[in-house]
Design an enzyme around this catalytic site. Structure first.
Site, PDB file in Angstrom:
ATOM      1  N   HIS A   1       5.124   4.563  12.618  1.00 25.23           N
ATOM      2  CA  HIS A   1       5.262   4.505  11.159  1.00 25.23           C
ATOM      3  C   HIS A   1       6.251   5.594  10.751  1.00 25.23           C
ATOM      4  O   HIS A   1       5.941   6.782  10.844  1.00 25.23           O
ATOM      5  CB  HIS A   1       3.884   4.751  10.531  1.00 25.23           C
ATOM      6  CG  HIS A   1       3.868   4.775   9.040  1.00 25.23           C
ATOM      7  ND1 HIS A   1       3.289   3.759   8.290  1.00 25.23           N
ATOM      8  CD2 HIS A   1       4.318   5.682   8.140  1.00 25.23           C
ATOM      9  CE1 HIS A   1       3.393   4.052   7.000  1.00 25.23           C
ATOM     10  NE2 HIS A   1       4.017   5.222   6.893  1.00 25.23           N
TER      11      HIS A   1
ATOM     12  N   CYS B   1       4.155   9.503   0.224  1.00 22.54           N
ATOM     13  CA  CYS B   1       2.764   9.951   0.137  1.00 22.54           C
ATOM     14  C   CYS B   1       2.592  10.906  -1.032  1.00 22.54           C
ATOM     15  O   CYS B   1       3.298  11.917  -1.116  1.00 22.54           O
ATOM     16  CB  CYS B   1       2.349  10.639   1.435  1.00 22.54           C
ATOM     17  SG  CYS B   1       0.657  11.257   1.391  1.00 22.54           S
TER      18      CYS B   1
ATOM     19  N   ARG C   1       0.828  -1.201   0.000  1.00 20.48           N
ATOM     20  CA  ARG C   1       0.000   0.000   0.000  1.00 20.48           C
ATOM     21  C   ARG C   1       0.865   1.254   0.000  1.00 20.48           C
ATOM     22  O   ARG C   1       1.037   1.906  -1.005  1.00 20.48           O
ATOM     23  CB  ARG C   1      -0.959  -0.033   1.209  1.00 20.48           C
ATOM     24  CG  ARG C   1      -2.132   0.939   1.082  1.00 20.48           C
ATOM     25  CD  ARG C   1      -1.811   2.382   1.429  1.00 20.48           C
ATOM     26  NE  ARG C   1      -1.269   2.536   2.781  1.00 20.48           N
ATOM     27  CZ  ARG C   1      -0.836   3.692   3.256  1.00 20.48           C
ATOM     28  NH1 ARG C   1      -0.858   4.784   2.511  1.00 20.48           N
ATOM     29  NH2 ARG C   1      -0.328   3.766   4.479  1.00 20.48           N
ATOM     30  N   ASP C   2       1.449   1.589   1.132  1.00 28.48           N
ATOM     31  CA  ASP C   2       2.253   2.808   1.222  1.00 28.48           C
ATOM     32  C   ASP C   2       3.476   2.739   0.327  1.00 28.48           C
ATOM     33  O   ASP C   2       3.932   3.750  -0.210  1.00 28.48           O
ATOM     34  CB  ASP C   2       2.677   3.040   2.673  1.00 28.48           C
ATOM     35  CG  ASP C   2       3.010   4.497   2.960  1.00 28.48           C
ATOM     36  OD1 ASP C   2       2.734   5.338   2.110  1.00 28.48           O
ATOM     37  OD2 ASP C   2       3.527   4.777   4.055  1.00 28.48           O
TER      38      ASP C   2
END
Length: 305
Positions: free
Chosen positions: A211, A244, A13-14
């Site tokens: 995180h 991100c 995902r990230d």
């Protein structure tokens, strides 16, 4: 008995959401399978975000459909709002992680919501779970990730009290696990200690997760500080890929294999197969068209005599 550190793998995902390469759902499901073979027990497999904004995460339902249930494995789906949560409920995810922000600036860019609106959104999700009979096990477990805890690309510095207040509000809703995220990689080990301590005081019954991104080469040092502060759950991304798309200049997460190497050498238990992780990091590098940036994907593990 060795202390166990749980590493939540976030590469699918990230790790992939900020890459130029857009991988098909079948390839992303293959990545999840390879990571689980390497030892991942909790893995952020998909994100239920609109593909218009993050095309790399399109086809979350297809990814989950391609992953047969595995006992002892937990697949996590990230959501940004109630619509994403409803999509997640239509799949076989074991956990739903609600993304939030410590600042209005990032919240408006990432989700179109202020901090207060994000808390309201989370409250609605929690209420919906209760109405659906979550207490009887009918719904996946729920966690929240608080972005920009150590700094925001739009609002700048983020205060300790600001973070503690929001962590307390999240915990008061009944969310049992809260992740503190250094989304743009500006934290330092001493700031990690301060904010972990403040978060623990604000939510003494919640489980904390950390995180970190290695944008400014402090990721592993920050992980060390978090572990020394008593946190037993950290996120990491295979190969150190990631970032991100809504945070200018943000680069990859701390690499799973680099973190595993550091922890295992120090005597902690992780449950990962380091050689398999390194192999997976090199494999995903081929898939995204660039070498994975992690140290161990280049150097390998402890030199074999």
């Amino acid at each position: 008995m060795r202390r166990r550190i749980t590493i939540v793998e976030v590469g699918p995902r990230d790790g992939l959401q900020n890459e130029k390469a857009i991988l098909e759902p079948a390839v992303r499901a293959d990545l999840v399978t390879r990571l689980e073979t390497a030892g991942a027990r909790r893995i952020e497999a998909v994100s239920f975000v609109h593909p218009k904004y993050v095309p790399q995460m399109a086809g979350a339902e297809e990814v989950m459909a391609a992953l047969p249930h595995q006992e002892g494995r937990s697949r996590i789906g990230l959501v940004l709002n109630g619509k994403g949560y409803d999509r997640a409920l239509g799949t076989a995810v074991d956990e739903v992680n609600v993304a939030m922000s410590a600042t209005d600036g990032f919240g408006l860019k990432n989700q179109g919501l202020t901090v207060d609106q994000q808390v309201e959104m989370l409250a609605a999700i929690v209420a919906g779970r209760a109405n659906a009979g979550a207490a009887s096990g009918a719904a996946p477990s729920l966690s929240a990730t608080l972005s920009c805890v150590w700094g925001c690309p739009f609002d700048g510095e983020v205060g300790v009290d600001q973070v503690a207040d929001l962590v307390g509000r999240i915990a008061a809703l009944g969310v049992g696990e809260i992740a503190l995220a250094d989304t743009i990689g500006v934290g330092d080990p001493w700031a990690v200690t301060r904010k972990v301590e403040a978060a623990r005081k604000a939510a003494p019954d919640a489980v904390l997760r950390l995180h970190f991104h290695d944008t400014r080469n402090t990721g592993l040092a920050n992980a060390h500080a978090g572990i020394e502060a008593g946190v037993d759950i950290l996120d990491a991304s295979v190969g150190g890929i990631g970032g991100c798309p809504f945070a200018p200049g943000a680069t990859g997460n701390i690499a799973t294999e680099d973190l595993v190497y550091m922890l295992e050498r120090a005597g902690f238990e992780t449950g990962y197969d380091l050689d398999a992780l390194i192999g997976t990091a090199r494999w995903i590098g081929e898939k995204i068209g660039r070498p994975a940036p992690s140290a161990l994907s280049r150097a390998g593990g402890w030199p074999k005599v």
